[in-house]
Motif scaffolding. Structure first.
Motif, PDB file in Angstrom:
ATOM      1  N   ALA A  47       0.838  -1.204   0.000  1.00 33.01           N
ATOM      2  CA  ALA A  47       0.000   0.000   0.000  1.00 33.01           C
ATOM      3  C   ALA A  47       0.870   1.250   0.000  1.00 33.01           C
ATOM      4  N   GLU A  48       1.944   1.235   0.764  1.00 31.97           N
ATOM      5  CA  GLU A  48       2.862   2.377   0.802  1.00 31.97           C
ATOM      6  C   GLU A  48       3.538   2.578  -0.554  1.00 31.97           C
ATOM      7  N   VAL A  49       3.942   1.491  -1.189  1.00 30.26           N
ATOM      8  CA  VAL A  49       4.562   1.580  -2.513  1.00 30.26           C
ATOM      9  C   VAL A  49       3.571   2.165  -3.512  1.00 30.26           C
ATOM     10  N   GLN A  50       2.319   1.703  -3.465  1.00 30.42           N
ATOM     11  CA  GLN A  50       1.310   2.233  -4.383  1.00 30.42           C
ATOM     12  C   GLN A  50       1.075   3.725  -4.135  1.00 30.42           C
ATOM     13  N   ARG A  51       1.051   4.127  -2.855  1.00 34.19           N
ATOM     14  CA  ARG A  51       0.863   5.544  -2.536  1.00 34.19           C
ATOM     15  C   ARG A  51       2.033   6.371  -3.071  1.00 34.19           C
ATOM     16  N   ASP A  55       2.078   9.312  -5.836  1.00 36.17           N
ATOM     17  CA  ASP A  55       2.677  10.630  -5.586  1.00 36.17           C
ATOM     18  C   ASP A  55       3.699  10.989  -6.656  1.00 36.17           C
ATOM     19  N   VAL A  56       4.535  10.035  -7.035  1.00 34.51           N
ATOM     20  CA  VAL A  56       5.543  10.285  -8.071  1.00 34.51           C
ATOM     21  C   VAL A  56       4.861  10.607  -9.399  1.00 34.51           C
ATOM     22  N   ALA A  57       3.824   9.847  -9.737  1.00 36.17           N
ATOM     23  CA  ALA A  57       3.100  10.105 -10.986  1.00 36.17           C
ATOM     24  C   ALA A  57       2.494  11.505 -10.977  1.00 36.17           C
TER      25      ALA A  57
END
Length: 98
Positions: A47-51, A55-57
């Motif tokens: 979930a943190e990686v997806q968040r 954010d990067v996108a």
């Protein structure tokens, strides 16, 4: 007498089995709890990686938009400089004609 010893030995083995079975169940429960904890940790990290990816996108999108605005402003500045130069040349030519 021998039969009695066999039965006694069998009874002893059967009596010892429940604590062993209980220890195995306890070990299985600890392993299961550890697996669930690891799975929860992995789920939180995903979930943190997806968040972070989101954010990067979003930042990349904003950066691309800002770069486009800068290119547009550069083009407008270049056009205004051409107009200014043309006006200056036109004004200089008018001054010479007087």
């Amino acid at each position: 007498m021998r039969r009695r010893l066999h039965w006694l030995a069998l009874a002893g083995v059967l009596a010892a089995a429940p604590p062993w079975a209980h220890a195995q169940q306890s070990a299985d429960a600890r392993t299961s709890k550890a697996v669930r904890k690891d799975a929860d940790t992995v789920a939180r990290q995903r979930a943190e990686v997806q968040r972070l990816q989101h954010d990067v996108a979003a930042q990349e999108s904003g950066s691309h938009a800002a770069a486009q605005r800068l290119r547009q402003q550069d083009a407008e500045i270049a056009e205004l400089q051409r107009q200014l130069q043309a006006a200056q040349q036109g004004g200089a030519a008018a001054d010479k004609g007087h």
